[in-house]
Write a protein that holds these residues in place. Structure first.
Motif, mmCIF file in Angstrom:
data_model
loop_
_atom_site.group_PDB
_atom_site.id
_atom_site.type_symbol
_atom_site.label_atom_id
_atom_site.label_comp_id
_atom_site.label_asym_id
_atom_site.label_seq_id
_atom_site.Cartn_x
_atom_site.Cartn_y
_atom_site.Cartn_z
ATOM 1 N N ILE A 41 40.240 35.451 40.952
ATOM 2 C CA ILE A 41 41.588 34.409 41.169
ATOM 3 C C ILE A 41 42.554 35.888 40.843
ATOM 4 N N SER A 42 43.257 36.448 41.628
ATOM 5 C CA SER A 42 44.460 37.570 41.994
ATOM 6 C C SER A 42 46.117 36.869 41.692
ATOM 7 N N TRP A 43 46.904 37.222 40.846
ATOM 8 C CA TRP A 43 48.158 37.412 40.876
ATOM 9 C C TRP A 43 49.474 37.982 41.147
ATOM 10 N N ARG A 44 49.588 37.756 42.350
ATOM 11 C CA ARG A 44 50.198 38.082 43.633
ATOM 12 C C ARG A 44 51.564 37.592 42.999
ATOM 13 N N PRO A 45 52.825 38.548 42.879
ATOM 14 C CA PRO A 45 54.191 38.732 42.698
ATOM 15 C C PRO A 45 55.136 37.494 43.755
ATOM 16 N N GLU A 114 41.851 44.136 35.995
ATOM 17 C CA GLU A 114 40.937 42.914 36.199
ATOM 18 C C GLU A 114 40.859 41.863 35.604
ATOM 19 N N PRO A 115 40.899 40.235 35.966
ATOM 20 C CA PRO A 115 41.122 39.327 36.005
ATOM 21 C C PRO A 115 41.527 38.388 35.190
ATOM 22 N N ALA A 116 40.282 38.688 34.142
ATOM 23 C CA ALA A 116 40.356 37.823 32.878
ATOM 24 C C ALA A 116 41.835 37.918 32.194
ATOM 25 N N LEU A 117 42.182 39.415 32.175
ATOM 26 C CA LEU A 117 43.369 39.860 31.278
ATOM 27 C C LEU A 117 44.293 39.230 32.166
ATOM 28 N N GLN A 118 44.413 39.375 33.512
ATOM 29 C CA GLN A 118 45.477 39.112 34.071
ATOM 30 C C GLN A 118 46.251 37.316 34.190
ATOM 31 N N GLU A 119 44.707 37.000 33.817
ATOM 32 C CA GLU A 119 44.673 35.192 33.430
ATOM 33 C C GLU A 119 45.734 35.062 32.076
ATOM 34 N N LYS A 120 45.261 36.263 31.263
ATOM 35 C CA LYS A 120 45.809 36.254 29.954
ATOM 36 C C LYS A 120 47.139 36.830 29.953
ATOM 37 N N ILE A 121 47.297 37.713 30.971
ATOM 38 C CA ILE A 121 49.084 37.668 30.408
ATOM 39 C C ILE A 121 49.770 36.608 31.352
ATOM 40 N N VAL A 122 49.021 35.770 32.656
ATOM 41 C CA VAL A 122 50.447 35.386 33.725
ATOM 42 C C VAL A 122 50.864 33.784 31.850
#
Length: 222
Positions: A41-45, A114-122
C-alpha cells in the motif's frame, strides 16, 4: 506466477481529515486479509479543502459554513459513528475543535517512506484527529505523532518548519486531480483498476482477484 499468489499494489488517495478515508483504511485491511495475497500500500495525498489557512479554522464555524446550519452535520456524524463502530473506530467528533490544513500532515506521510512506517503514521494521524480530537495541522502535534511512531520528532519539527517537499506534495495532489480523482478515498489497484469511496471489504477483495487474474492472463500471453 499464478493469479493466486500474484502480489498487488494499492495506491490510496486520501485526506487525513476525511472520516470515510479512515473507514476505507479499515475496510482495506479486511480486504487484504480476505484475499490472502501480498499487497503493498502507498498513501497518496489529497486535500478536501486546501484553502483552509495554515493555522486551521474553528471546526464548528467551518462545518456550518460548508454544510449549513441545522442538524445535517449531527446526523452525518451519527451515521459515521455507527459505521465506525462496525470497523473498530470510536469516532469522537465532539472532541474535534479545529479543522486543519492537512498539507503538513501529507508531508509527514511522504517522509515516512517505506510502506509499514507510512501505514503506522497514517493510522496515527487518523486516530489523533478522529478519536483524540488533536489538531493535526499543528506542527508540534505532527512532530509528536512522528516521534511516537519511531521517527525522529526533532528532525521532523525542523523539516516541517522549512518548505521541504511542500511543492512536491501539491504536485501529487494536482496529479491525482488530473487523472480524475474528485473524491476520496480512491483505491487504485495495480494501476489497472480504480474504486472510489469506502468500499466494503468484500468489494475490494473482489477487485484484487479481478486485477490479479487479468495480470496473470497478460503475463501468460507474453
Amino acid at each position: 506466477m499464478s493469479a493466486e499468489n500474484l502480489p498487488l499494489t494499492v495506491d490510496v488517495v486520501s485526506d487525513v481529515v476525511c472520516p470515510w478515508c479512515f473507514l476505507g483504511k479499515k475496510r482495506l485491511e479486511k480486504a487484504i486479509a480476505l484475499s490472502g495475497r501480498p499487497v503493498t500500500i502507498s498513501w497518496r495525498p489529497f486535500q478536501l479543502d486546501g484553502t483552509i489557512p495554515a493555522e486551521g479554522m474553528d471546526r464548528k464555524v467551518y462545518m456550518e459554513r460548508k454544510f449549513g446550519p441545522g442538524d445535517r452535520i449531527a446526523k452525518a456524524h451519527e451515521h459515521l459513528t455507527e459505521l465506525g463502530a462496525v470497523e473498530g473506530i470510536p469516532f469522537a467528533f465532539d472532541r474535534i475543535k479545529v479543522s486543519p490544513n492537512t498539507l503538513d500532515a501529507h508531508r509527514l506521510i511522504r517522509w515516512a517512506g517505506e510502506p509499514a512506517l507510512q501505514e503506522k503514521i497514517v493510522e496515527a494521524l487518523f486516530s489523533a484527529y478522529f478519536i483524540d480530537g488533536r489538531d493535526i495541522g499543528d506542527r508540534a502535534v505532527l512532530a509528536a505523532v512522528a516521534n511516537a511512531a519511531g521517527m525522529d520528532g526533532a528532525d521532523i519539527a525542523r523539516r516541517l518548519a522549512s518548505d521541504e517537499d511542500r511543492a512536491e506534495v501539491q504536485a501529487d495532489i494536482r496529479s491525482a486531480q488530473q487523472i480524475g480523482v474528485t473524491g476520496v478515498p480512491t483505491f487504485i489497484v495495480d494501476n489497472r483498476y480504480g474504486l472510489v469511496g469506502a468500499q466494503p471489504a468484500e468489494e475490494l477483495a473482489r477487485a484484487f482477484e479481478q486485477v490479479a487474474a487479468e495480470a496473470a492472463g497478460t503475463a501468460a500471453a507474453e
